[in-house]
Design a protein around this motif. Structure first.
Motif, PDB file in Angstrom:
ATOM      1  N   HIS A   1      28.026  48.468  71.556  1.00  0.00           N
ATOM      2  CA  HIS A   1      28.168  47.237  70.786  1.00  0.00           C
ATOM      3  C   HIS A   1      28.553  46.068  71.688  1.00  0.00           C
ATOM      4  N   LEU A   2      29.354  46.307  72.707  1.00  0.00           N
ATOM      5  CA  LEU A   2      29.659  45.247  73.660  1.00  0.00           C
ATOM      6  C   LEU A   2      28.400  44.798  74.394  1.00  0.00           C
ATOM      7  N   ALA A   3      27.540  45.749  74.730  1.00  0.00           N
ATOM      8  CA  ALA A   3      26.292  45.403  75.407  1.00  0.00           C
ATOM      9  C   ALA A   3      25.420  44.510  74.527  1.00  0.00           C
ATOM     10  N   ARG A   4      25.373  44.804  73.237  1.00  0.00           N
ATOM     11  CA  ARG A   4      24.595  43.969  72.323  1.00  0.00           C
ATOM     12  C   ARG A   4      25.173  42.554  72.244  1.00  0.00           C
ATOM     13  N   ALA A   5      26.495  42.467  72.242  1.00  0.00           N
ATOM     14  CA  ALA A   5      27.130  41.146  72.217  1.00  0.00           C
ATOM     15  C   ALA A   5      26.817  40.371  73.491  1.00  0.00           C
ATOM     16  N   GLN A   6      26.799  41.060  74.640  1.00  0.00           N
ATOM     17  CA  GLN A   6      26.445  40.402  75.894  1.00  0.00           C
ATOM     18  C   GLN A   6      25.002  39.916  75.860  1.00  0.00           C
ATOM     19  N   ASP A   7      24.107  40.723  75.308  1.00  0.00           N
ATOM     20  CA  ASP A   7      22.716  40.298  75.192  1.00  0.00           C
ATOM     21  C   ASP A   7      22.604  39.036  74.345  1.00  0.00           C
ATOM     22  N   ALA A   8      23.364  38.990  73.268  1.00  0.00           N
ATOM     23  CA  ALA A   8      23.337  37.809  72.406  1.00  0.00           C
ATOM     24  C   ALA A   8      23.852  36.576  73.142  1.00  0.00           C
ATOM     25  N   LEU A   9      24.870  36.767  73.981  1.00  0.00           N
ATOM     26  CA  LEU A   9      25.402  35.646  74.753  1.00  0.00           C
ATOM     27  C   LEU A   9      24.382  35.119  75.745  1.00  0.00           C
ATOM     28  N   PHE A  10      23.701  36.014  76.451  1.00  0.00           N
ATOM     29  CA  PHE A  10      22.728  35.580  77.441  1.00  0.00           C
ATOM     30  C   PHE A  10      21.491  34.977  76.793  1.00  0.00           C
ATOM     31  N   ASP A  11      21.176  35.410  75.574  1.00  0.00           N
ATOM     32  CA  ASP A  11      20.015  34.858  74.881  1.00  0.00           C
ATOM     33  C   ASP A  11      20.289  33.492  74.279  1.00  0.00           C
ATOM     34  N   SER A  12      21.563  33.157  74.088  1.00  0.00           N
ATOM     35  CA  SER A  12      21.896  31.877  73.456  1.00  0.00           C
ATOM     36  C   SER A  12      21.667  30.735  74.432  1.00  0.00           C
ATOM     37  N   ALA A  13      21.227  29.608  73.899  1.00  0.00           N
ATOM     38  CA  ALA A  13      20.927  28.466  74.754  1.00  0.00           C
ATOM     39  C   ALA A  13      22.175  27.721  75.186  1.00  0.00           C
ATOM     40  N   ASP A  14      23.240  27.788  74.395  1.00  0.00           N
ATOM     41  CA  ASP A  14      24.435  26.991  74.687  1.00  0.00           C
ATOM     42  C   ASP A  14      25.667  27.845  74.961  1.00  0.00           C
ATOM     43  N   GLY A  15      25.484  29.144  75.195  1.00  0.00           N
ATOM     44  CA  GLY A  15      26.620  29.988  75.554  1.00  0.00           C
ATOM     45  C   GLY A  15      27.483  30.411  74.390  1.00  0.00           C
ATOM     46  N   ALA A  16      26.987  30.284  73.156  1.00  0.00           N
ATOM     47  CA  ALA A  16      27.760  30.675  71.981  1.00  0.00           C
ATOM     48  C   ALA A  16      26.890  31.551  71.083  1.00  0.00           C
ATOM     49  N   VAL A  17      27.542  32.395  70.290  1.00  0.00           N
ATOM     50  CA  VAL A  17      26.844  33.291  69.362  1.00  0.00           C
ATOM     51  C   VAL A  17      27.393  33.045  67.962  1.00  0.00           C
ATOM     52  N   GLU A  18      26.509  32.940  67.000  1.00  0.00           N
ATOM     53  CA  GLU A  18      26.926  32.724  65.623  1.00  0.00           C
ATOM     54  C   GLU A  18      27.614  33.982  65.074  1.00  0.00           C
ATOM     55  N   LEU A  19      28.680  33.758  64.321  1.00  0.00           N
ATOM     56  CA  LEU A  19      29.366  34.867  63.670  1.00  0.00           C
ATOM     57  C   LEU A  19      28.414  35.631  62.764  1.00  0.00           C
ATOM     58  N   SER A  20      27.533  34.932  62.092  1.00  0.00           N
ATOM     59  CA  SER A  20      26.577  35.589  61.199  1.00  0.00           C
ATOM     60  C   SER A  20      25.660  36.540  61.968  1.00  0.00           C
ATOM     61  N   ALA A  21      25.294  36.179  63.212  1.00  0.00           N
ATOM     62  CA  ALA A  21      24.431  37.050  64.018  1.00  0.00           C
ATOM     63  C   ALA A  21      25.154  38.339  64.388  1.00  0.00           C
ATOM     64  N   LEU A  22      26.450  38.244  64.715  1.00  0.00           N
ATOM     65  CA  LEU A  22      27.221  39.440  65.023  1.00  0.00           C
ATOM     66  C   LEU A  22      27.353  40.348  63.802  1.00  0.00           C
ATOM     67  N   VAL A  23      27.629  39.742  62.651  1.00  0.00           N
ATOM     68  CA  VAL A  23      27.761  40.534  61.426  1.00  0.00           C
ATOM     69  C   VAL A  23      26.443  41.228  61.101  1.00  0.00           C
ATOM     70  N   ALA A  24      25.349  40.485  61.197  1.00  0.00           N
ATOM     71  CA  ALA A  24      24.048  41.049  60.858  1.00  0.00           C
ATOM     72  C   ALA A  24      23.683  42.226  61.757  1.00  0.00           C
ATOM     73  N   SER A  25      23.920  42.107  63.060  1.00  0.00           N
ATOM     74  CA  SER A  25      23.587  43.190  63.980  1.00  0.00           C
ATOM     75  C   SER A  25      24.485  44.403  63.766  1.00  0.00           C
ATOM     76  N   THR A  26      25.728  44.177  63.329  1.00  0.00           N
ATOM     77  CA  THR A  26      26.663  45.282  63.129  1.00  0.00           C
ATOM     78  C   THR A  26      26.305  46.111  61.893  1.00  0.00           C
ATOM     79  N   VAL A  27      25.970  45.430  60.815  1.00  0.00           N
ATOM     80  CA  VAL A  27      25.757  46.135  59.538  1.00  0.00           C
ATOM     81  C   VAL A  27      24.305  46.451  59.259  1.00  0.00           C
ATOM     82  N   ALA A  28      23.399  46.065  60.157  1.00  0.00           N
ATOM     83  CA  ALA A  28      21.972  46.309  59.927  1.00  0.00           C
ATOM     84  C   ALA A  28      21.644  47.773  59.647  1.00  0.00           C
ATOM     85  N   PRO A  29      22.267  48.752  60.337  1.00  0.00           N
ATOM     86  CA  PRO A  29      21.906  50.153  60.080  1.00  0.00           C
ATOM     87  C   PRO A  29      22.240  50.639  58.670  1.00  0.00           C
ATOM     88  N   PHE A  30      23.103  49.912  57.946  1.00  0.00           N
ATOM     89  CA  PHE A  30      23.553  50.396  56.634  1.00  0.00           C
ATOM     90  C   PHE A  30      22.729  49.855  55.481  1.00  0.00           C
TER      91      PHE A  30
END
Length: 299
Positions: free
Chosen positions: A110-139
């Motif tokens: 899960h930390l690796a996924r968060a790092q990927d989201a950080l590197f993919d962001s254009a301004d160095g920030a990740v939306e809280l909604s994106a983290l929530v969505a990636s966490t609960v997607a399997p359910f």
């Protein structure tokens, strides 16, 4: 700008690649690379030829690259520190090596996924909604979430990724997301009037688990991440129908990366130039007197 030409005419000294600051007619600044050399004219008169190359864009790109490299180095150090801390804490709370492997592998993924989201962001920030969505997607649809835009900088992104992972893992093992629980999870957050982010994780299940089973290292990790990295607090409540987490933390101050390119028509209060300003291009060329120069500008 005139000095290399004067030295070439008066002393015969050649100049190559001398970098000088320059203020354009529109008020913007750049950097010129100046080269000058003496030549003998008819009748033995000494003259000079010069070349002016605009390298402002190149120098700006080099500064940006250095800034990004420093930011990358900082992020990698932070990530390694987080991994080291998680590994140590997980190991101290694991009874067997297999238990450690499973718990640590999930957190690391899960930390690796968060790092990927950080590197993919254009301004160095990740939306809280994106983290929530990636966490609960399997359910699937048994987890519903809703909330406004809350961009999280790098440190807060890693902390929130761990928090959400622990909540989801705990719910999958013991709570509303476990097999046969017939439960659901609601995740909602809002921006409070005091500038804080208030997040609620609410579980509802037909067969909830006793609170004594739910308290473990995961709960302690959530408390620590919220307190230390998010500068907030986390409260856990075991209701009859399921577990409820309430998080409250200051809304992170995120500054998006802005281009350093100056406006073509800056406000009046910004038009006053400092004493050490770069020379004006037109005035500098006029100060060359009888010397003639041709300038070349390469973007």
């Amino acid at each position: 700008l005139a000095e290399p030409l004067r030295r070439a005419v008066a002393e015969g000294v050649a100049t190559e690649g001398l970098e000088l600051p320059l203020r354009r007619a529109d008020g913007s600044e750049t950097t010129l690379s100046v080269s000058a050399a003496a030549v003998a004219a008819a009748g033995g008169e000494r003259m000079a030829v010069a070349a002016f190359l605009d390298i402002g864009a190149r120098r700006h790109a080099e500064r940006q690259q250095a800034l990004l490299t420093a930011e990358l180095r900082h992020r990698v150090k932070n990530a390694l520190a987080v991994v080291q801390a998680v590994a140590a804490q997980t190991l101290s709370h694991s009874e067997t090596l297999d238990q450690f492997r499973q718990a640590f592998s999930g957190r690391l993924t899960h930390l690796a996924r968060a790092q990927d989201a950080l590197f993919d962001s254009a301004d160095g920030a990740v939306e809280l909604s994106a983290l929530v969505a990636s966490t609960v997607a399997p359910f699937g649809e048994i987890v519903r979430w809703q909330g406004p835009s809350v961009p999280l900088p790098a440190k807060q992104t890693l902390a929130m990724a761990l928090v959400l992972h622990e909540m989801a893992t705990n719910a999958a093992k013991h709570g509303a997301l476990r097999p046969g629980a017939a439960g659901r999870v609601s995740i909602q957050w809002r921006l409070a009037e005091d500038g804080c982010v208030a997040l609620a994780w609410e579980e509802v299940a037909e067969r909830p688990v006793a609170e004594s089973v739910r308290r473990g290292f995961g709960g302690k990790l959530i408390d620590r991440c919220v307190a230390h990295d998010l500068r907030g607090r986390a409260e856990q409540e075991m209701r009859r129908e399921g577990l409820v987490w309430r998080l409250r933390f200051p809304r992170p101050l995120h500054r998006a990366r802005k281009s350093k390119r100056k406006a073509r028509h800056p406000p009046h209060r910004c038009q006053r130039a400092p004493r050490s300003r770069a020379p004006d291009s037109r005035a500098a060329l006029q100060n060359m007197g009888a010397l003639e120069a041709k300038s070349a500008s390469l973007g």
